[in-house]
Structures are given as C-alpha cells and as structure tokens.
Design a protein around this motif. Structure first.
Motif, PDB file in Angstrom:
ATOM      1  N   ILE A  73       0.843  -1.125  -0.016  1.00 21.58           N
ATOM      2  CA  ILE A  73      -0.038   0.066   0.178  1.00 21.58           C
ATOM      3  C   ILE A  73       0.865   1.343  -0.052  1.00 21.58           C
ATOM      4  O   ILE A  73       0.643   2.038  -0.902  1.00 21.58           O
ATOM      5  CB  ILE A  73      -1.187   0.036   1.287  1.00 21.58           C
ATOM      6  CG1 ILE A  73      -1.965  -1.294   1.234  1.00 21.58           C
ATOM      7  CG2 ILE A  73      -1.523   1.351   1.144  1.00 21.58           C
ATOM      8  CD1 ILE A  73      -2.952  -1.353   2.240  1.00 21.58           C
ATOM      9  N   PHE A  74       1.998   1.233   0.692  1.00 18.87           N
ATOM     10  CA  PHE A  74       2.830   2.310   0.833  1.00 18.87           C
ATOM     11  C   PHE A  74       3.464   2.791  -0.569  1.00 18.87           C
ATOM     12  O   PHE A  74       3.528   3.674  -1.071  1.00 18.87           O
ATOM     13  CB  PHE A  74       3.938   2.229   1.765  1.00 18.87           C
ATOM     14  CG  PHE A  74       5.134   3.246   2.102  1.00 18.87           C
ATOM     15  CD1 PHE A  74       4.789   4.567   2.638  1.00 18.87           C
ATOM     16  CD2 PHE A  74       6.184   2.988   1.332  1.00 18.87           C
ATOM     17  CE1 PHE A  74       5.375   5.365   2.812  1.00 18.87           C
ATOM     18  CE2 PHE A  74       6.912   4.104   1.323  1.00 18.87           C
ATOM     19  CZ  PHE A  74       6.833   5.408   2.169  1.00 18.87           C
ATOM     20  N   SER A 114       0.366   4.070  -2.806  1.00 17.97           N
ATOM     21  CA  SER A 114      -0.169   5.083  -2.441  1.00 17.97           C
ATOM     22  C   SER A 114       0.288   6.460  -2.363  1.00 17.97           C
ATOM     23  O   SER A 114      -0.148   7.460  -2.531  1.00 17.97           O
ATOM     24  CB  SER A 114      -1.136   4.646  -1.427  1.00 17.97           C
ATOM     25  OG  SER A 114      -0.058   4.597  -0.185  1.00 17.97           O
ATOM     26  N   ARG A 141       0.481  10.432  -4.638  1.00 15.82           N
ATOM     27  CA  ARG A 141      -0.015  11.851  -3.642  1.00 15.82           C
ATOM     28  C   ARG A 141       1.255  12.863  -3.731  1.00 15.82           C
ATOM     29  O   ARG A 141       0.948  14.067  -3.668  1.00 15.82           O
ATOM     30  CB  ARG A 141      -0.203  11.308  -2.316  1.00 15.82           C
ATOM     31  CG  ARG A 141      -1.513  10.353  -2.358  1.00 15.82           C
ATOM     32  CD  ARG A 141      -2.566  10.659  -1.582  1.00 15.82           C
ATOM     33  NE  ARG A 141      -3.102  12.058  -1.711  1.00 15.82           N
ATOM     34  CZ  ARG A 141      -3.891  12.668  -1.120  1.00 15.82           C
ATOM     35  NH1 ARG A 141      -3.976  12.477   0.177  1.00 15.82           N
ATOM     36  NH2 ARG A 141      -4.329  14.038  -1.451  1.00 15.82           N
ATOM     37  N   LYS A 153      -2.914  20.061   2.795  1.00 18.48           N
ATOM     38  CA  LYS A 153      -3.875  18.855   3.053  1.00 18.48           C
ATOM     39  C   LYS A 153      -3.204  17.515   2.734  1.00 18.48           C
ATOM     40  O   LYS A 153      -3.268  16.623   3.379  1.00 18.48           O
ATOM     41  CB  LYS A 153      -5.238  19.178   2.193  1.00 18.48           C
ATOM     42  CG  LYS A 153      -6.071  20.168   2.841  1.00 18.48           C
ATOM     43  CD  LYS A 153      -7.280  20.401   2.027  1.00 18.48           C
ATOM     44  CE  LYS A 153      -8.116  21.257   2.495  1.00 18.48           C
ATOM     45  NZ  LYS A 153      -9.283  21.705   1.689  1.00 18.48           N
ATOM     46  N   HIS A 159      -0.688  16.528   5.135  1.00 18.24           N
ATOM     47  CA  HIS A 159      -1.062  16.126   6.419  1.00 18.24           C
ATOM     48  C   HIS A 159      -1.701  14.588   6.197  1.00 18.24           C
ATOM     49  O   HIS A 159      -1.680  13.886   7.238  1.00 18.24           O
ATOM     50  CB  HIS A 159      -2.461  16.926   6.695  1.00 18.24           C
ATOM     51  CG  HIS A 159      -3.271  16.710   7.791  1.00 18.24           C
ATOM     52  ND1 HIS A 159      -3.006  16.930   9.200  1.00 18.24           N
ATOM     53  CD2 HIS A 159      -4.451  15.914   7.918  1.00 18.24           C
ATOM     54  CE1 HIS A 159      -3.853  16.178   9.902  1.00 18.24           C
ATOM     55  NE2 HIS A 159      -4.755  15.768   9.395  1.00 18.24           N
ATOM     56  N   SER A 160      -2.419  14.175   4.874  1.00 18.90           N
ATOM     57  CA  SER A 160      -2.702  13.157   4.563  1.00 18.90           C
ATOM     58  C   SER A 160      -1.633  12.036   4.607  1.00 18.90           C
ATOM     59  O   SER A 160      -1.655  10.850   5.277  1.00 18.90           O
ATOM     60  CB  SER A 160      -3.633  13.227   3.434  1.00 18.90           C
ATOM     61  OG  SER A 160      -3.891  11.876   3.037  1.00 18.90           O
ATOM     62  N   LEU A 161      -0.491  12.307   3.982  1.00 26.03           N
ATOM     63  CA  LEU A 161       0.586  11.540   3.988  1.00 26.03           C
ATOM     64  C   LEU A 161       1.445  11.106   5.185  1.00 26.03           C
ATOM     65  O   LEU A 161       2.121  10.242   5.434  1.00 26.03           O
ATOM     66  CB  LEU A 161       1.663  12.194   3.062  1.00 26.03           C
ATOM     67  CG  LEU A 161       1.234  11.904   1.238  1.00 26.03           C
ATOM     68  CD1 LEU A 161       2.392  12.706   0.646  1.00 26.03           C
ATOM     69  CD2 LEU A 161       1.229  10.425   1.111  1.00 26.03           C
ATOM     70  N   LYS A 162       1.425  12.155   6.275  1.00 24.43           N
ATOM     71  CA  LYS A 162       2.263  12.088   7.451  1.00 24.43           C
ATOM     72  C   LYS A 162       2.225  10.594   8.189  1.00 24.43           C
ATOM     73  O   LYS A 162       3.138  10.027   8.416  1.00 24.43           O
ATOM     74  CB  LYS A 162       1.693  13.214   8.439  1.00 24.43           C
ATOM     75  CG  LYS A 162       2.740  13.343   9.552  1.00 24.43           C
ATOM     76  CD  LYS A 162       2.315  14.523  10.103  1.00 24.43           C
ATOM     77  CE  LYS A 162       3.011  14.522  11.761  1.00 24.43           C
ATOM     78  NZ  LYS A 162       1.916  14.591  13.081  1.00 24.43           N
ATOM     79  N   SER A 186       1.579   7.807   6.978  1.00 19.11           N
ATOM     80  CA  SER A 186       2.286   6.661   6.181  1.00 19.11           C
ATOM     81  C   SER A 186       3.779   6.754   6.512  1.00 19.11           C
ATOM     82  O   SER A 186       4.369   5.553   6.642  1.00 19.11           O
ATOM     83  CB  SER A 186       2.015   6.886   4.812  1.00 19.11           C
ATOM     84  OG  SER A 186       0.689   6.846   4.213  1.00 19.11           O
TER      85      SER A 186
END
Lengths: 241, 120
Positions: free
Chosen positions: A154-155, A158, A162, A180, A183-186, A188
């Motif tokens: 997944i890493f 995904s 991004r 944004k 923030h969403s990636l952090k 991971s």
C-alpha cells in the motif's frame, strides 16, 4: 571488506526477519550477509572466512541449525560465535553451542545484546536516521507477515501519486491543498517510522506555506525515494508485482 | 452479533491498520475513504460506533460529527487525529465526540478505547 566493520552472517529463510534485523544496524558499522539456506551460508563462510557472528535459524533448510553448525565445525574448522534464532525457546536453544537464543520477532534487548557482544555503540532507541522500520507494523499485527507485506505494498502504491499531486498543487500555487496532502501523507511515514519524512510532512501541513514549501517538498520526495529503494531491496517480491 | 464500526479515513495505510486491528478484536468493519461516502453509508446503514478522521476529502470530519449528532445522538464517535490538531480536537469534543485517538495509533490503546466507548 572494511576491517573496522563488524561482520554478521544471518541464515534465515524468513525475508521479513532478515529485513527487520537489518533495520537495527548502521550499514557503516555492520555488514550483514543474509542467506535463506544453510548451503549458501556454508559456501560463503568457506570462501570469505568466519564472520564476527553467525546467526542461524533453528529449522533452516536443509540441515537445521545444529547439523549446519556441526558441518561447519568439521569441514571448515569453524570456531566462531553463533547465536540461534527461533520462534520459541527449546532444547536446541539451550545448547552450549550458542552464545544466546534470539526469539522472533527480534526484541530490543536481544539486539542490544548482539550490539554489546560485537562491541558496537548501543543506544536504547533505534538510529534516528533510519530509512524505515517495521517495528510499528510488527507490534500492531503481532508480526503477521502477510499484513506487513500488504502494508508495504500500500505504501509503494499510494504515496508516489500523492507526492506528484502535491507537487502539482504547488505549481498551481494551491498551497492549502499542498498542506492537506502533506497532512494526509504524514501517518504513512510515521507508520514506517521515517522521522525525517514525517517531520517534513508536518511542516508542510501545519507550519510552512507559499514558496518556502518548495525545498521541503523536494526533500520529502527525495526521502521517499530512499525509502522506496530500501524497501525494494528488502522486499523484492512486493516490488515485483 | 459483532458490533459494527464505521471507519472514515483517507490514508490507505491507516485504513489497513485499523481494519486489521478492529477485525482481529472481533468487530465488523465498514470503510469509507472520504466524507461523501461516509455520509451515504450513515444514511443507509446503522453502526454501533463511528471512528473518523477530521481532515477528509469532500466532507470534513466536523460536518460528519454534526450530521451524526443531528440524526442519531446515541451513536458514539471516536475521532482519529494527529497530535498537532489540538484546537480541532477541542472543537470536536465541544461537538459531543466521545473520545479521540492519535495517529499513528497504539494498537492496545485503540482496543481499549473502542471497547470502553462501546460499553458506555
């Protein structure tokens, strides 16, 4: 080989255990040569000589740990130090042939013992500059190899799109969108315990805006590339799909 | 019958981890990767607990919380957050959420907080 480096030969068919073991050691201090079977390790030791430490998994094919060690002693006159890796303690693990028994998944106290044994600097924390660590995923899943491989997959799939999206938002001067995505990636990066990438994500998400974002985005992309390369080396089966 | 938990989260690694852990703990897990999907699921299905991020695509976490509180006060809500969102967390509590969990979550803490919230 660099004379100041310590040399470990690790014999374990479990690729996950091999990868995890590597995360505990700095490549500048320790060279770890990993083998999935005893035959490969025997051949290697015959050619390269005794390592500072031989780590061998109890049921390694084709001979198992005890017979492999006996073979090395008889045929190669092996006198080096050996530690046994096993899922649980057994009669074999109590054999005097082994300096210590290391249970899987590897524990910090066992790794600390290995470091002390090899006279390496021993810190309670893993090195901060590590590219990735599986400790969090291992703790979360009790070492479930399938879950860990799926998470790595997944890493792999995904994060790259991004980051590309983030760069595109930056080019369009959509700085809030950059924040944004960061923030969403952090999480991971946090889950694979790369503190530098997590920190960069945090700064992009909450502290920096405008053109000052650009060097951080580039740095994050570079750090991500390093993570992907390291993961690809350690999990070729995930990256071949 | 196992308790049904709606997980609203857009980071696929966090989703995978939450799904793995919650299923292992015996819950039925339904996933929503953005706020719009979550709103639809909340209209169509019933849940015993909602676990939601706050920064979500299309419809943010606060709007989802507000919607749940308007439609069904009884459904407990746990917010998933990053540690840098203290002001947002405070707002969420003021809106009536039951608990919050910091990402990346501690597996044992997640189990405990979910169990405790469902037992209320």
């Amino acid at each position: 080989m660099n004379e100041t480096k310590k040399h470990i030969v690790l014999v374990d068919a479990d690729a996950l255990a091999q990868a995890r073991f590597n995360t505990f050691f700095s490549k500048s201090e320790v060279e770890v040569n990993s083998f999935a079977s005893a035959m490969g390790a025997i051949q290697y030791i015959k050619q390269s000589g005794e390592p500072d430490l031989l780590l061998i998994e109890e049921n390694v094919k084709p001979l198992g740990a005890i017979q492999t060690l006996n073979y090395l002693k008889e045929q190669v006159n092996f006198k080096g130090s050996v530690m046994l890796i096993a899922n649980s303690e057994s009669l074999v693990s109590k054999s005097a042939d082994f300096v210590r028994f290391l249970s899987k998944p590897f524990k910090n106290e066992d790794i600390g013992f290995v470091k002390t044994f090899l006279q390496l600097p021993c810190s309670p924390e893993e090195p901060e500059e590590q590219i990735y660590s599986l400790n969090y995923l291992i703790e979360l899943s009790d070492g479930d190899a399938e879950f860990i491989r799926e998470s790595i997959s997944i890493f792999k799939d995904s994060v790259t799109p991004r980051l590309e999206e983030m760069l595109q938002f930056y080019k369009e001067e959509a700085y809030e969108e950059v924040s944004k995505v960061a923030h969403s990636l952090k999480p991971s990066f946090e889950m694979l315990q790369n503190s530098k990438a997590a920190q960069l994500s945090n700064e992009l998400a909450h502290k920096i805006t405008g053109t000052a974002m650009f060097p951080l985005i580039n740095e994050l992309i570079e750090e991500h590339k390093k993570m992907q390369e390291a993961l690809k080396d350690d999990f070729p089966e995930v990256y071949s799909v | 019958m196992s308790k049904r938990i709606l997980v609203i989260e857009d980071n696929p690694m966090v989703v995978k981890s939450l799904e793995f852990k919650l299923k292992k703990d015996g819950y039925t897990v339904v996933l929503a990767e953005d706020g719009r999907v979550a709103m639809q699921l909340l209209k169509d299905q019933e849940f015993d607990l909602v676990l939601t991020d706050l920064m979500l695509p299309f419809v943010n976490g606060n709007e989802i919380i507000e919607h749940i509180k308007n439609v069904n006060q009884e459904v407990p809500i746990i917010v998933l957050s990053t540690s840098t969102q203290e002001d947002i967390i405070t707002d969420a509590f003021e809106m009536g959420v039951d608990d919050f969990i910091t990402k990346p979550f501690s597996p044992s803490e997640l189990s405990l907080r979910v169990k405790r919230t469902l037992a209320k």
